[in-house]
Design an enzyme around this catalytic site. Structure first.
Site, PDB file in Angstrom:
ATOM      1  N   GLU A 299       0.842  -1.202   0.000  1.00  0.00           N
ATOM      2  CA  GLU A 299       0.000   0.000   0.000  1.00  0.00           C
ATOM      3  C   GLU A 299       0.878   1.253   0.000  1.00  0.00           C
ATOM      4  O   GLU A 299       1.624   1.486   0.941  1.00  0.00           O
ATOM      5  CB  GLU A 299      -0.894  -0.017   1.254  1.00  0.00           C
ATOM      6  CG  GLU A 299      -1.627   1.279   1.517  1.00  0.00           C
ATOM      7  CD  GLU A 299      -2.431   1.242   2.818  1.00  0.00           C
ATOM      8  OE1 GLU A 299      -2.401   0.207   3.523  1.00  0.00           O
ATOM      9  OE2 GLU A 299      -3.089   2.249   3.123  1.00  0.00           O
TER      10      GLU A 299
ATOM     11  N   ASP B  65      -1.291  -1.115   5.650  1.00  0.00           N
ATOM     12  CA  ASP B  65      -1.253  -0.592   7.014  1.00  0.00           C
ATOM     13  C   ASP B  65      -2.240  -1.347   7.883  1.00  0.00           C
ATOM     14  O   ASP B  65      -3.282  -1.789   7.411  1.00  0.00           O
ATOM     15  CB  ASP B  65      -1.651   0.896   7.028  1.00  0.00           C
ATOM     16  CG  ASP B  65      -0.628   1.754   6.292  1.00  0.00           C
ATOM     17  OD1 ASP B  65       0.490   1.266   6.063  1.00  0.00           O
ATOM     18  OD2 ASP B  65      -0.977   2.898   5.944  1.00  0.00           O
TER      19      ASP B  65
ATOM     20  N   ASP C 162      -4.643  -0.617   9.684  1.00  0.00           N
ATOM     21  CA  ASP C 162      -5.738   0.270  10.087  1.00  0.00           C
ATOM     22  C   ASP C 162      -6.933   0.053   9.154  1.00  0.00           C
ATOM     23  O   ASP C 162      -6.898  -0.827   8.289  1.00  0.00           O
ATOM     24  CB  ASP C 162      -5.288   1.732  10.080  1.00  0.00           C
ATOM     25  CG  ASP C 162      -4.857   2.191   8.697  1.00  0.00           C
ATOM     26  OD1 ASP C 162      -5.115   1.459   7.713  1.00  0.00           O
ATOM     27  OD2 ASP C 162      -4.254   3.271   8.588  1.00  0.00           O
TER      28      ASP C 162
ATOM     29  N   ASP D  25      -8.187   1.795   6.676  1.00  0.00           N
ATOM     30  CA  ASP D  25      -7.909   1.956   5.247  1.00  0.00           C
ATOM     31  C   ASP D  25      -7.141   0.768   4.696  1.00  0.00           C
ATOM     32  O   ASP D  25      -7.403   0.295   3.596  1.00  0.00           O
ATOM     33  CB  ASP D  25      -7.093   3.236   5.008  1.00  0.00           C
ATOM     34  CG  ASP D  25      -7.990   4.455   4.957  1.00  0.00           C
ATOM     35  OD1 ASP D  25      -9.224   4.275   4.839  1.00  0.00           O
ATOM     36  OD2 ASP D  25      -7.457   5.582   5.024  1.00  0.00           O
TER      37      ASP D  25
END
Ligand code: 0RA
Length: 650
Positions: free
Chosen positions: A433, A511, A513, A515
């Site tokens: 990402e 990541d 998280d 997103d």
């Protein structure tokens, strides 16, 4: 007492039995697939299948599954109970024979319509062989009988334990943790299978109770699965997050011939085909003759109807078989006496007689439907024509991409940092990402066997896009070009050429998280819809970067969750009077330096990779359509319940 166990009176039969069960213990994977998460859960399915057989024979309507606090399992049914009288040939109780002889399950009852038996069809004796403890309790003739086993060996002859007013069989077993590499049962995995069984076998109630989870209001976490409408309700469930095209699924039940056929189908406004097929309650991922018969009938009948109604006269190109199935969700279930399973994963039905049986049943019912529902028929054909038109555009787009790739000398994407190794079995590619984390990964990697492909932001949501958009999307094009394979939903394209795959580990690294999870899901959706073979072959993985770095002086510990973080703080606090300086919360991969990323997430010696598997294609399909669809409330609920990712093996 039925029979006394006389020491020293072991017959040749008994010894053969023990050798049989010993073979199961020596090579468990040959009998149950593997000794990981799948195999562990397979034990439960194997026992439940026996009860389902009893239900299909018309003698049982309720099956209860209990997960006990120590991860042992009880499966209870209200069938006739496994016979406990003497088995003439074996000179032992029939119960003992069922529990200790491989493949002995249905032998007593030749007239019973026995077609089930699990993917490997190995029977409950395998479960017995692979359990440190198993107790069979039979309620029959007003008497409770029991026998216990250890690693498949009877601990005593079948004995009478008391009286009863009920009927049925209870099997409790504890999987052998010296054989299985995991011991914890996953509640939602078991639920998914029981739900599926309820839809596939209408009228049977399947309950599950998780005694590891006490509820505040008393009792334990539990679920109950029951379907009156069978496959019709299954299709409605699968499409609950999609917009339907016709008011009711088309439902076919054909029990006249030698091959009972049940099919339900619904058209929705999406662009994907979701045809799930089962033989004797086993999911046939690779399809086979039943699916072929279904497709033939669909194509023939819909085409004939469209021609007859003059709806195809203006078309400048042919309608392909696939076009008839765009936006189609269907479940096909057949019962076959002696199924032949073929294919790489032995989930492809080979019996030729099934083609005609399904073809005829579907053609007849579909013809009737079209005649009786002219409005719906027109909607379906219009959708098919739209699909054909879009596919025509997609083909052009794809050919353009592929031609470009052939023409340019170096056809690899510019952003790909390739590895030097050429053997795909040794090669890994990280789909990373963001350009910044991609840069760190490039510095940290072992360039010999690890390639890096940075992805810019969110990739296209293929669940909502028409096929030609996929070839126009740069990120997606980069992925399949780097992998070295072609993609698509047309038959020739779908036979994805795994032999050309350039990396046998495709690792998604995002990541830790929300997103990141979203991007992971977008990539998985793309693989699931357009390159399912990659997932089914076990080539797709998810990297697990740490969430925290806990530091004190020169000591530092990484933590992957809050529990580990607290432990790390405690552990480091022991080491002296200095206070713990700093807890770094990694908000993204980019906050780690190259060396940290290598140690925690990329080094094969120290990293944890999670392989992506498909427990149930039907359930995965439903979840992807929900995660990527328009409806927000079910998505929020799912995300709240599954703090990390969906459907991932550890
Ligand atoms: C063989 C014969 C009969 C019942 C069963 C097997 C049987 C097996 C299992 C396994 C789990 N639950 C089960 N329930 C029944 C029928 C014998 C008779 O009563 O005629």
């Amino acid at each position: 007492m039925i029979e006394e166990n006389k020491p020293g009176s072991y017959s040749a039969d008994n010894i053969q039995v023990l050798e049989g069960l010993e073979a199961v213990r020596k090579r468990p994977a040959m009998y149950i697939g593997d000794v990981g998460v799948k195999g562990l859960h397979h034990l439960v399915y194997e026992v439940v299948d026996n009860s389902i057989d009893e239900a299909l024979a018309g003698h049982c309507d309720t099956i209860d599954v209990f997960i006990h606090p120590n991860n042992s399992i009880t499966v209870k049914d209200n069938g006739r109970g496994i016979p406990t009288d003497m088995h003439q040939k074996e000179k032992r109780s029939a119960l003992e024979v069922v529990m200790t002889v491989l493949h002995a399950g249905g032998k007593f009852d030749k007239d019973t319509y026995k077609v089930s038996g699990g993917l490997h069809g190995v029977g409950v004796s395998c479960v017995n062989a692979l359990s440190t403890f198993l107790r069979a309790e039979v309620h029959r003739n007003g008497i409770v009988y029991e026998q216990e086993y250890s690693c498949g060996k009877p601990q005593y002859s079948v004995r009478e334990k008391g009286t009863t007013t009920t009927r049925g069989t209870n099997i409790t077993f504890m999987p052998d943790d010296s054989i299985f590499i995991v011991s914890e049962y996953n509640y939602s995995t078991l639920c998914a299978r029981l739900r599926e069984l309820a839809y596939l076998n209408k009228g049977i109630r399947l309950n599950i109770t998780d005694e590891r989870e006490a509820l505040e209001e008393g009792g334990f976490k539990s679920d109950s699965f029951y379907s009156q409408g069978g496959l019709k309700e299954f299709v409605e469930y699968l499409d609950s997050n999609r917009e339907k095209l016709i008011p009711e699924p088309i439902y076919i039940e054909h029990n006249k011939g030698t091959v009972p056929v049940e099919v339900a189908m619904q058209y929705n406004t999406s662009y994907t085909e979701n045809v799930h097929s089962y033989v004797n309650n086993i999911n046939t991922h690779e399809g086979g003759t039943h699916v072929a018969g279904f497709r033939q009938a669909m194509t023939r009948v819909l085409k004939a109807y469209a021609d007859k109604e003059g709806m195809t006269t203006k078309l400048k190109f042919d309608i392909a078989g696939d076009d008839f199935r765009e936006g189609l969700t269907a479940v096909i279930s057949v019962k076959v006496m002696e199924p032949q399973f073929e294919g790489q994963t032995k989930t492809k039905l080979g019996n030729n007689e099934v083609i005609g049986a399904v073809n005829m049943a579907v053609a007849e019912a579909l013809n009737n439907y079209l005649e009786e529902h002219p409005r719906e028929a027109r909607q379906i054909i219009n959708k098919v024509i739209l699909a054909a038109t879009a596919r025509h555009a997609a083909r052009k787009a794809r050919e353009m991409v592929q031609r470009k790739n052939v023409l340019s000398s170096n056809s690899m994407p510019g952003k790909l940092a390739d590895c030097s190794e050429n053997n795909p079995e040794l090669c890994e590619i990280y789909l990373v990402e963001g350009d910044s984390a991609g840069g760190t990964a490039k510095q940290g990697r072992s360039r010999n066997f690890q390639a890096i492909l940075p992805l810019r932001g969110k990739i296209l949501n293929v669940e909502k896009a028409m096929e030609h958009k996929i070839y126009e999307n740069e990120e997606i094009r980069n992925i399949f070009t780097a992998l070295g394979v072609t993609v698509g939903t047309e038959e020739d394209q779908k036979a994805l050429n795994i032999s050309k795959l350039r990396y046998h580990k495709i690792i998604i690294m995002t990541d830790a998280d929300v997103d990141g999870s979203h991007i992971t899901t977008l990539i998985l959706t793309f693989f699931f819809r357009y390159m399912k073979d990659l997932i089914e072959s076990g080539y797709v993985y998810i990297a697990t970067p740490p969430l925290y770095l806990v530091k004190k002086g020169n000591n530092q510990v990484y933590a992957w969750n809050d529990k580990e973080r607290l432990e790390a703080v405690k552990e480091l606090a022991k080491g002296g009077n200095e206070s713990t300086v700093g807890i770094q919360r990694y908000k993204g991969l980019g906050e780690m330096n190259a060396e940290q990323l290598w140690t925690t997430t990329m080094n094969p010696e120290t990293r944890t990779l999670r392989r992506v598997t498909i427990d149930s294609a039907a359930e995965a399909d439903r979840i992807f359509s929900m995660l990527m669809g328009d409806e927000v409330p079910p998505r929020r609920e799912f995300i709240e319940q599954n703090a990390r990712y969906a459907k991932i093996d550890s």
